[in-house]
Design an enzyme around this catalytic site. Structure first.
Site, PDB file in Angstrom:
ATOM      1  N   GLY A 610      43.311  61.453  33.896  1.00 23.88           N
ATOM      2  CA  GLY A 610      44.087  62.010  34.993  1.00 23.88           C
ATOM      3  C   GLY A 610      43.556  61.542  36.325  1.00 23.88           C
ATOM      4  N   GLY A 612      43.142  62.890  40.661  1.00 27.16           N
ATOM      5  CA  GLY A 612      43.184  63.976  41.627  1.00 27.16           C
ATOM      6  C   GLY A 612      42.695  63.510  42.971  1.00 27.16           C
ATOM      7  N   GLY A 615      39.227  61.831  42.711  1.00 23.99           N
ATOM      8  CA  GLY A 615      39.207  60.518  42.078  1.00 23.99           C
ATOM      9  C   GLY A 615      39.793  60.605  40.683  1.00 23.99           C
ATOM     10  N   ASP A 729      42.773  76.458  45.750  1.00 22.37           N
ATOM     11  CA  ASP A 729      43.650  75.374  45.308  1.00 22.37           C
ATOM     12  C   ASP A 729      44.160  75.645  43.890  1.00 22.37           C
ATOM     13  OD1 ASP A 729      45.078  73.050  45.701  1.00 22.37           O
ATOM     14  OD2 ASP A 729      43.468  71.725  45.049  1.00 22.37           O
TER      15      ASP A 729
END
Length: 944
Positions: A610, A612, A615, A729
Site C-alpha cells: 500500500g 500513504g 511512504g 486521522d
C-alpha cells in the site's frame, strides 16, 4: 390571649404573603404552570374557556413593572390573562424562572402577548425571546389589538427553566401570559436535547363551530388548535363517534380535532386539497428548517366498492411513497422525520390516485420550525453560588438569566471562560462598589474556576473565611475598603508566601496585620505565620539543590558507559511543546533494524502492499518466517521525522487488540521505517470497495464487528492508554484487517496527547486530516478533541453501511454525511444500504447503526456521543443482528421496505462482491428537501 403588636402583625402578613407566593410558584396537580403576567395581588385569575387558574407572576420574576391595557382594547371575548402585562424597561435581558421541573422531560412552552397600548405610547415593540440560553423566536407585535403567541416544544435540561425577553432596541419588551405544559417523552420525537420545535401553525380543519378553538380540556396537553374552513372550496366531513389514537401514538391529536375533516367540494376525485406556508427567515435563523405533521382519519364507513386513496406532494414532488389510505375512526399521521429546508414557500397538495373512487381528506395539520438548543448554560455549581450571592446581598445589577451565556448577555462584573464542549465557568467576579454588607458569603468558596475576586469598597464585616484559600485557581483577592475584622487566615498566608495569591486588604481598620496584632510577648502573629513557611521553603530548597547536584554527577559518569542497544541515535531536538516525550532520549522497547536488514526482509522492497502520506508499505518476512509489513518513509514524504518519532513512541506504549502492533523500527541515517504486524486483508476501504485481497464482499455482521473492533481501539486511546491520545486521522484506509477480519487502528503519526484531567482537546498550529473525515468544529477552531475522532469514526461507519466513499460525486462532490441524511428523509433504509449485501441484514440493526453514525457526525461536538457510548451502542447492533440470524431470517417487523421479497433468508457466508457504483445519481427518493413518513419507533419507519 395577648394582643399582637403592630410589628408582629406586619411580620405575620409578610410570612403569609411569602407562603402565598411560594404556593403560586408550584405547578398544579397536572404539572401545569400558568402565569398571568402583571396581575397584581396574591389571587389567581381563572380563564373563562379552559377554567385553568393563572397565578400572579411575582413569584417567578423580580424585575419589570406591571400595567393594564387601555380600556378601548378590552372586549367581552378577550381572555382575562390579556388584561394586564409586565414590561421590562430596564436591562438588556429580563427573565421568568419556572420551577420545580424534572430534568430531561419534554414540555410545551407558550408565551402570549397583547400590547393594548398599555404604556400610552401607541408603539407596539419588537424583541427577542429566549428559552434558557437558546434563542427561541423574534416577537414582533403588529398592532395594539393583536394577540400574539410564541409556542415551543423543548426538553428541559435542569430542574428549572428560564424564559427571557431580550431588548433589541425596538421598544420595551413586555408579556401578557406564560404557560408551561408537561408532555410525554414519546410525543413529538423530533424535539430532543439538541433541538426544539417552534409552532408555526396548528390547524383544525372544519370544526363544527366555525370559530371554535380546541384546547384544554379537549386536548389534555392544552395545545391550541385554530379553526380553518373555506366553504368555497371544501366540503366538511364529521362524526360524533370517538376517533382513537393508536398505541404509542407519537402526537396524540385529540378526538375533537379528529372528528372533523375537509374534502374537495362536490366529491370530485380530480380535485385536490391544497394549502401552503411561506418560509420565515430571521436574522438569527436565515435558513429556517421545518417539520410537517399531517393528521388523517376516515370518519364515515365507505360504501361497498368505494375506496379513498391519495398522493401527498410538496412543491410538486411526491412526498409519501405511494398512495395513502386513512383508517376508519383511527388517527394516522404522516410527518417529517428530519427537517425540510431551502424553499421560499412550501405547497402541499393531496390528489386522488387512479384507483380511488373518493377524493382526498385531511383532518388537521401542524407546522413547526426547528431551533437548536445546543448552547450550554453556566456550570450548575457556579450558577448556584452566584445566585446565592445575588440573593444574600440583593445585588442591583443586570443579573438576570444565565450568568455567562450568551456571551453578549453575561452578567455585569463577571468574567467567564468558554470551552467547546463543556459549560461556561465563572473565572472572575468583580462586585466592588456594590453596597454589599454583612459577612463574606461561604458561596464564594465554591467558585473552583475563579481567578480574580474583587469585593473591594463595600461594607463587608466579620472575618475573612479561610475556605477562600482552597480555591485552586484564585490568584487575586481584593478586600480593600471594607469593615473586616480578625486576622488573615493561615491558609491565605501560605498562598501569599508561596506566591500563588495576591491578597489586597488595605483600609480595613479592624483587620489584624503585622503591625496591629501582637501576641502577649509582643511578637507579630503575622510575622510568625510568614517566618515558618520561609524557613520551610529554605530547607526544601537546600534539599532539592543537593539532590540535583548528586544527579548531575551520576549522569556525567553515565555518559562514558555504553549506550543501550535499543536507543535511537541522532534524534533531533524536540520540535514543539506538544510532543509527549523528549525525543533526544527516545527509548524504544522494540527491535531496531538496519536498512540492510530491511532490504533482506522485503527482498529488496519487491512487493508493495500500500501507499500513504508517509511512504510505501512493503511485504516482508523475518528470519523465523513471520510475515510483517514495512512502512518506509519516502524522501518526498510530507510526514517527516516528527511524525515518525511520534508514531514510534506511541506504538511502544500502547497495547490493545484493536490497535496495530509494531515489531520494530529503523532509523539508519536518512532511512526511517516502522515494522508492523502483517494484516493480510489490507485496509477497510479495500474491503468495502470489494477490491480486497480475498475479493469477498463483507456481510452486515462482519461490517458491524469491524465497526465494533475499531470503536474499541479508539475508546482505548481516549480513555485507557496513558497518556490518552487523539488519533486525528481516523479513516477507512487507516483501519487494517487480519485474516480473521479483526480490525485494528493504524497510522499514529498525527496523534496528539491530551490532558484527561483538564480537558479533552489540544491546541495546535497545524491543521491535519483527510477531506471528508474532518470534524467541521476542529476545522473552525484548530482545536482537535476526542469528539473529532468520533466524527471521523461516524464517517467510517456510514462507509460500512453504504459501501460508498467519504466524498461522493452525485453529480458534484458531496459529503457522505449529507448524502445519507438526504436519502434517509424518506425513512427507507434501502435507499442508503450497500446493495452488495443483497438485503441480508436485520433492518433494525442497520437503522440503529445509521442513527449512531449520524449522531457521531453531528455538526456540534457537544451533540456527539463518546467512543464509550458508541461501543455500547454497536454491541446492541450486533445483538440485534445475531438475534435476527438465529430467529428465522425475516426482516424487521417495524419496517415497510421497497424490496419485493419480504422474507429474506440470512446467510453469514461471504459472497463475491460486485462493483459498487459510487457515482450513482440521485433517484426519486433523494429529494432536495428532507421529508419522512410515519414512524412508531426510532429504529425505522412504519405505516400505520
Amino acid at each position: 390571649m395577648a394582643r399582637t403588636t403592630a410589628g408582629t402583625q406586619w411580620l405575620l402578613l409578610v410570612v403569609c404573603l411569602a407562603a402565598a407566593a411560594t404556593a403560586g410558584a408550584q405547578p398544579d396537580s397536572m404539572g401545569f404552570i400558568s402565569i398571568d403576567c402583571g396581575l397584581p395581588g396574591p389571587a389567581s385569575s381563572v380563564d373563562d374557556t379552559t377554567k385553568l387558574p393563572y397565578s400572579p407572576d411575582a413569584a417567578f420574576t423580580d424585575a419589570g413593572a406591571s400595567g393594564n391595557i387601555s380600556a378601548q382594547y378590552v372586549t367581552q371575548q378577550l381572555g382575562k390573562r390579556f388584561l394586564s402585562v409586565r414590561s421590562f424597561p430596564d436591562g438588556a435581558r429580563s427573565c421568568y424562572t419556572l420551577r420545580p421541573l424534572v430534568a430531561g422531560l419534554k414540555h410545551l412552552l407558550r408565551a402570549e402577548f397583547m400590547y393594548g397600548n398599555y404604556d400610552g405610547l401607541g408603539r407596539p415593540p419588537a424583541f427577542d425571546l429566549y428559552v434558557g440560553v437558546n434563542f427561541w423566536t423574534a416577537v414582533n407585535v403588529s398592532s395594539p389589538d393583536a394577540e400574539t403567541a410564541a409556542e415551543a416544544v423543548v426538553v428541559v435540561p435542569g430542574d428549572s427553566l428560564q424564559v427571557c425577553l431580550v431588548n433589541t432596541g425596538s421598544g420595551t419588551p413586555f408579556i401578557s401570559a406564560l404557560e408551561l405544559r408537561p408532555l410525554k417523552s414519546s410525543v413529538y420525537p423530533q424535539a430532543n436535547a439538541t433541538q426544539g420545535l417552534v409552532a408555526l401553525a396548528r390547524v383544525n380543519f372544519a370544526p363544527t363551530v366555525a370559530t371554535d378553538v380546541v384546547r384544554y380540556p379537549d386536548d389534555p396537553y392544552d395545545r391550541v388548535w385554530l379553526p380553518w374552513l373555506d366553504a368555497t372550496v371544501w366540503d366538511t366531513v364529521s362524526t360524533a363517534k370517538r376517533v382513537l389514537n393508536v398505541e404509542a401514538d407519537l402526537f396524540e391529536a385529540p378526538s375533537k380535532v379528529m372528528q372533523t375533516a375537509i374534502t374537495p367540494r362536490g366529491g370530485n376525485t380530480s380535485d385536490r386539497i391544497k394549502f401552503s406556508w411561506s418560509s420565515w427567515p430571521q436574522p438569527r435563523d436565515p435558513a429556517p428548517r421545518y417539520i410537517l405533521v399531517l393528521y388523517f382519519s376516515e370518519l364515515q364507513p365507505l360504501p361497498g366498492g368505494s375506496a379513498r386513496q391519495f398522493y401527498i406532494n410538496i412543491n410538486g414532488e411526491l412526498w409519501y411513497p405511494g398512495g395513502f389510505t386513512p383508517s376508519y375512526l383511527v388517527t394516522s399521521q404522516i410527518y417529517s422525520i428530519s427537517p425540510m429546508w431551502g424553499s421560499d414557500q412550501y405547497n402541499v397538495s393531496l390528489n386522488a390516485t387512479a384507483n380511488s373512487t373518493l377524493p382526498p381528506i385531511i383532518n388537521a395539520v401542524e407546522v413547526f420550525s426547528v431551533i437548536p438548543t445546543t448552547n450550554l448554560g453556566t456550570d450548575a455549581k457556579d450558577v448556584s453560588a452566584i445566585t446565592a450571592i445575588k440573593m444574600k446581598y440583593r445585588v442591583q445589577k443586570n443579573w438576570m438569566g444565565d450568568p455567562c451565556s450568551p456571551k453578549t448577555l453575561a452578567w455585569d462584573g463577571l468574567t467567564c471562560s468558554y470551552a467547546i464542549s463543556s459549560p461556561p465557568r465563572i473565572t472572575g467576579v468583580n462586585i466592588s462598589f456594590s453596597g454589599l454588607d454583612g459577612d463574606i458569603s461561604s458561596s464564594f468558596a465554591t467558585f473552583k474556576a475563579v481567578q480574580y475576586l474583587d469585593l473591594s469598597h463595600n461594607n463587608l464585616t466579620g472575618s475573612i473565611p479561610d475556605a477562600l484559600s482552597q480555591l485552586p485557581s484564585l490568584t487575586v483577592l481584593d478586600l480593600t475598603g471594607n469593615q473586616l475584622s480578625g486576622s488573615i487566615p493561615p491558609g491565605l498566608l501560605k498562598r501569599i508566601q508561596d506566591g500563588s495569591l495576591n491578597l489586597r486588604y488595605g483600609n480595613n481598620p479592624n483587620l489584624c496585620t503585622a503591625n496591629t496584632c501582637q501576641t502577649t510577648k509582643g511578637k507579630s502573629k503575622l510575622a510568625v505565620y510568614i517566618a515558618i513557611p520561609v524557613a520551610l521553603a529554605v530547607v526544601i530548597g537546600l534539599v532539592v539543590a543537593l539532590f540535583c547536584l548528586l544527579r548531575r554527577k551520576k549522569q556525567g559518569s553515565a555518559r562514558n558507559t555504553v549506550k543501550p542497544q535499543n536507543e535511537m541515535p541522532d534524534a533531533p531536538p524536540q520540535p514543539d511543546s506538544e510532543y509527549m516525550y523528549s525525543q533526544s532520549s527516545l527509548q524504544l522497547e522494540n527491535r531496531r533494524f538496519t536498512y540492510k536488514e530491511l532490504e533482506m526482509i522485503t527482498n529488496n522492497f519487491q512487493r508493495v502492499l500500500g501507499r500513504g502520506g508517509f511512504g510505501k508499505v512493503y511485504d516482508g518476512f523475518l528470519e523465523d518466517g513471520t510475515q510483517v509489513a514495512v512502512k518506509l518513509r519516502s524522501q518526498s514524504s510530507t510526514q517527516g521525522v516528527k511524525e515518525f518519532l511520534s508514531e514510534a513512541q506511541i506504538l511502544t506504549r500502547i497495547h490493545h487488540k484493536n490497535l496495530v502492533s509494531m515489531i520494530g523500527y529503523c532509523k539508519d541515517g536518512q532511512y526511517m521505517a516502522l515494522v508492523y504486524e502483517y494484516m493480510s486483508e489490507g485496509t477497510l476501504r479495500e474491503q468495502i470497495a470489494g477490491s480486497g485481497r480475498s475479493g469477498r464482499c463483507l456481510t452486515w455482521m462482519q461490517r458491524l464487528q469491524i465497526a465494533h473492533d475499531s470503536a474499541q481501539g479508539l475508546n482505548y486511546l481516549h480513555k485507557s492508554c496513558n497518556p490518552p491520545l487523539i488519533h486525528r486521522d481516523v479513516k477507512a484506509t487507516n483501519i487494517l484487517l487480519n485474516a480473521k477480519l479483526e480490525a485494528k487502528i493504524a497510522d499514529f503519526g498525527l496523534s496528539k496527547v491530551f490532558n484527561r484531567d483538564s480537558d479533552d482537546h489540544v491546541s495546535t498550529n497545524t491543521f491535519v486530516g483527510t477531506p471528508g473525515y474532518v470534524d467541521p468544529e476542529y476545522q473552525a477552531t484548530m482545536q482537535p478533541t476526542t469528539k473529532s475522532d468520533v466524527y471521523s469514526f461516524g464517517v467510517v461507519l456510514l462507509e460500512l453501511v453504504t459501501g460508498r466513499q467519504a466524498i461522493l460525486s452525485v453529480p458534484e462532490p458531496t459529503s457522505i454525511v449529507h448524502w445519507v441524511r438526504r436519502r434517509l428523509a424518506w425513512g427507507n433504509i434501502d435507499n442508503v444500504v450497500d446493495t452488495q449485501m443483497r438485503g441480508k441484514y436485520d433492518v433494525n440493526s442497520v437503522w440503529k447503526a445509521v442513527d449512531i453514525a449520524l449522531k457521531c457526525t453531528a455538526h456540534a461536538s457537544v451533540q456527539r456521543p463518546t467512543m464509550t457510548d458508541v461501543v455500547v451502542q454497536l454491541q446492541e447492533c450486533l445483538e440485534l443482528e445475531e438475534g435476527h440470524r438465529h430467529g428465522g431470517g425475516t426482516r424487521g417487523s417495524f419496517y415497510t421496505g421497497s424490496s419485493s421479497d419480504p422474507n429474506f433468508g440470512y446467510d453469514n457466508n461471504t459472497t463475491e462482491c460486485q462493483s459498487n457504483d459510487v457515482s450513482q445519481t440521485s433517484t426519486a427518493f433523494e429529494m432536495e428537501h428532507n421529508f419522512g413518513k410515519v414512524s412508531r419507533m426510532g429504529r425505522g419507519p412504519v405505516a400505520r
